[in-house]
Scaffold this active site. Sequence first.
Site, PDB file in Angstrom:
ATOM      1  N   ASP A   1      -3.188  -3.040  -2.555  1.00 24.31           N
ATOM      2  CA  ASP A   1      -4.242  -2.031  -2.611  1.00 24.31           C
ATOM      3  C   ASP A   1      -4.061  -1.178  -3.867  1.00 24.31           C
ATOM      4  O   ASP A   1      -2.971  -1.103  -4.441  1.00 24.31           O
ATOM      5  CB  ASP A   1      -4.170  -1.125  -1.363  1.00 24.31           C
ATOM      6  CG  ASP A   1      -5.386  -0.208  -1.257  1.00 24.31           C
ATOM      7  OD1 ASP A   1      -5.254   0.866  -0.630  1.00 24.31           O
ATOM      8  OD2 ASP A   1      -6.446  -0.551  -1.808  1.00 24.31           O
ATOM      9  N   ASN A   2      -5.153  -0.540  -4.316  1.00 23.40           N
ATOM     10  CA  ASN A   2      -5.094   0.494  -5.357  1.00 23.40           C
ATOM     11  C   ASN A   2      -4.670   0.009  -6.738  1.00 23.40           C
ATOM     12  O   ASN A   2      -4.063   0.770  -7.518  1.00 23.40           O
ATOM     13  CB  ASN A   2      -4.149   1.633  -4.946  1.00 23.40           C
ATOM     14  CG  ASN A   2      -4.440   2.152  -3.579  1.00 23.40           C
ATOM     15  OD1 ASN A   2      -3.604   2.073  -2.682  1.00 23.40           O
ATOM     16  ND2 ASN A   2      -5.637   2.695  -3.391  1.00 23.40           N
TER      17      ASN A   2
ATOM     18  N   GLU B   1     -11.367   4.153  -1.346  1.00 17.88           N
ATOM     19  CA  GLU B   1     -11.828   4.411   0.020  1.00 17.88           C
ATOM     20  C   GLU B   1     -12.715   5.654   0.105  1.00 17.88           C
ATOM     21  O   GLU B   1     -12.388   6.710  -0.424  1.00 17.88           O
ATOM     22  CB  GLU B   1     -10.644   4.555   1.000  1.00 17.88           C
ATOM     23  CG  GLU B   1      -9.526   5.478   0.561  1.00 17.88           C
ATOM     24  CD  GLU B   1      -8.428   4.744  -0.160  1.00 17.88           C
ATOM     25  OE1 GLU B   1      -8.678   3.692  -0.778  1.00 17.88           O
ATOM     26  OE2 GLU B   1      -7.287   5.231  -0.155  1.00 17.88           O
TER      27      GLU B   1
ATOM     28  N   LYS C   1       2.902   3.400  -5.676  1.00 10.37           N
ATOM     29  CA  LYS C   1       2.352   2.383  -6.589  1.00 10.37           C
ATOM     30  C   LYS C   1       3.401   1.867  -7.569  1.00 10.37           C
ATOM     31  O   LYS C   1       3.368   0.716  -7.947  1.00 10.37           O
ATOM     32  CB  LYS C   1       1.122   2.945  -7.311  1.00 10.37           C
ATOM     33  CG  LYS C   1       0.092   3.552  -6.356  1.00 10.37           C
ATOM     34  CD  LYS C   1      -0.187   2.671  -5.135  1.00 10.37           C
ATOM     35  CE  LYS C   1      -0.834   3.424  -3.993  1.00 10.37           C
ATOM     36  NZ  LYS C   1      -0.822   2.665  -2.715  1.00 10.37           N
TER      37      LYS C   1
ATOM     38  N   ASP D   1       0.826  -1.205   0.000  1.00 13.60           N
ATOM     39  CA  ASP D   1       0.000   0.000   0.000  1.00 13.60           C
ATOM     40  C   ASP D   1       0.861   1.256   0.000  1.00 13.60           C
ATOM     41  O   ASP D   1       0.453   2.310   0.482  1.00 13.60           O
ATOM     42  CB  ASP D   1      -0.923  -0.014   1.233  1.00 13.60           C
ATOM     43  CG  ASP D   1      -2.046   1.002   1.118  1.00 13.60           C
ATOM     44  OD1 ASP D   1      -2.589   1.403   2.166  1.00 13.60           O
ATOM     45  OD2 ASP D   1      -2.349   1.405  -0.021  1.00 13.60           O
TER      46      ASP D   1
HETATM   47  N1  LIG Z   1       8.259   2.369   3.186  1.00  8.64           N
HETATM   48  C1  LIG Z   1       8.029   3.045   2.054  1.00  8.64           C
HETATM   49  N2  LIG Z   1       8.870   2.933   1.028  1.00  8.64           N
HETATM   50  C2  LIG Z   1       8.631   3.641  -0.080  1.00  8.64           C
HETATM   51  N3  LIG Z   1       7.611   4.498  -0.246  1.00  8.64           N
HETATM   52  C3  LIG Z   1       6.775   4.651   0.774  1.00  8.64           C
HETATM   53  C4  LIG Z   1       6.918   3.939   1.944  1.00  8.64           C
HETATM   54  N4  LIG Z   1       5.936   4.306   2.787  1.00  8.64           N
HETATM   55  C5  LIG Z   1       5.191   5.222   2.142  1.00  8.64           C
HETATM   56  N5  LIG Z   1       5.700   5.456   0.944  1.00  8.64           N
HETATM   57  C6  LIG Z   1       5.299   6.461   0.021  1.00  8.64           C
HETATM   58  C7  LIG Z   1       3.885   6.835  -0.192  1.00  8.64           C
HETATM   59  O1  LIG Z   1       2.939   6.073   0.583  1.00  8.64           O
HETATM   60  C8  LIG Z   1       1.590   6.384   0.320  1.00  8.64           C
HETATM   61  C9  LIG Z   1       1.162   5.508  -0.847  1.00  8.64           C
HETATM   62  N6  LIG Z   1      -0.314   5.458  -0.999  1.00  8.64           N
HETATM   63  C10 LIG Z   1      -0.901   6.214  -1.914  1.00  8.64           C
HETATM   64  O2  LIG Z   1      -0.253   7.006  -2.580  1.00  8.64           O
HETATM   65  C11 LIG Z   1      -2.393   6.118  -2.088  1.00  8.64           C
HETATM   66  C12 LIG Z   1      -3.036   7.101  -2.843  1.00  8.64           C
HETATM   67  C13 LIG Z   1      -4.433   7.060  -3.025  1.00  8.64           C
HETATM   68  C14 LIG Z   1      -5.109   8.111  -3.818  1.00  8.64           C
HETATM   69  C15 LIG Z   1      -4.719   9.444  -3.716  1.00  8.64           C
HETATM   70  C16 LIG Z   1      -5.366  10.420  -4.459  1.00  8.64           C
HETATM   71  C17 LIG Z   1      -6.421  10.065  -5.313  1.00  8.64           C
HETATM   72  F1  LIG Z   1      -7.056  11.022  -6.019  1.00  8.64           F
HETATM   73  C18 LIG Z   1      -6.817   8.746  -5.419  1.00  8.64           C
HETATM   74  C19 LIG Z   1      -6.153   7.763  -4.678  1.00  8.64           C
HETATM   75  C20 LIG Z   1      -5.181   6.040  -2.425  1.00  8.64           C
HETATM   76  C21 LIG Z   1      -4.535   5.053  -1.687  1.00  8.64           C
HETATM   77  O3  LIG Z   1      -5.233   4.039  -1.103  1.00  8.64           O
HETATM   78  C22 LIG Z   1      -3.148   5.074  -1.523  1.00  8.64           C
HETATM   79  O4  LIG Z   1      -2.562   4.067  -0.808  1.00  8.64           O
HETATM   80 MG   LIG Z   2      -3.955   2.478  -0.533  1.00  9.52          MG
END
Ligand SMILES: Nc1ncnc2c1ncn2CCOCCNC(=O)c1cc(-c2ccc(F)cc2)cc(O)c1O
Ligand SMILES: [Mg+2]
Length: 214
Positions: free
Chosen positions: A169-170, A199, A144, A141
Amino acid sequence: TGTTRPQRLLRAVQERATRGDSESVIAAIDHFCRHQEWAMNVGDEKGFILDSVVSEVSPQTALELGTYCGYSTVRIARLLPPGGHLITLEFNPNYAAVARQVIAWAGLEDMVQVVEGASGDWIPHLREHFGIESFDFVFLDHWKELYLPDIKLLEECGLLRKGTVLLADNVVCPGTPDYLEYVRKSQSYESHYFGSHLEYTRAEDGLEKSVYLG
Ligand SMILES: Nc1ncnc2c1ncn2CCOCCNC(=O)c1cc(-c2ccc(F)cc2)cc(O)c1O
Ligand SMILES: [Mg+2]
């Protein structure tokens, strides 16, 4: 400089949820995201699918990539069997700080390890650092575009075993096209798509469950 959204989400948990009651923590976050501010938790609809897969696997060792505020961390940890343990990797230290407090409010801190850092940096060190042989369950999650490189890294590091269940997810929104193509075409995975919605919205999204065949 006011509060951040994760800090406001945490305050909603502390004001609305009962300490030690993980169901009330989940409900408080869902209420906040539906009625106050949208946030990128897996949410209640996809969360129900996550629950069913975690219950089916009943993992002793679980890994989550992307903790955010700890909503899915709580959903997973509350369903772990006795002795079960969840490691969750979060890149953003502010998110990690909020997640630790959400997880503690749910009373699940003994089953969960929140690790700060990038997945690609940490995955090669999980075995030596946490004494992990392999994972029974992995929830993806985080960014992406990292889903695919990170499962290849998990394979290379020998952290997947015959039967390890990956849940992503996603896979529709924001979307993970290269990951989907890989797990659906590879002879090493048996994949299944669970259609749902982004969500707290009516937009299409879903979870991809992929069993590693070794
Ligand atoms: N340990 C690691 N190593 C590397 N990278 C890492 C990390 N830990 C975190 N990160 C980085 C980023 O983590 C967040 C990723 N999640 C999402 O971006 C996300 C976005 C939407 C979304 C947003 C806007 C819309 F319009 C529509 C959908 C919905 C979701 O359910 C999502 O999960
Ligand atoms: Mg997500």
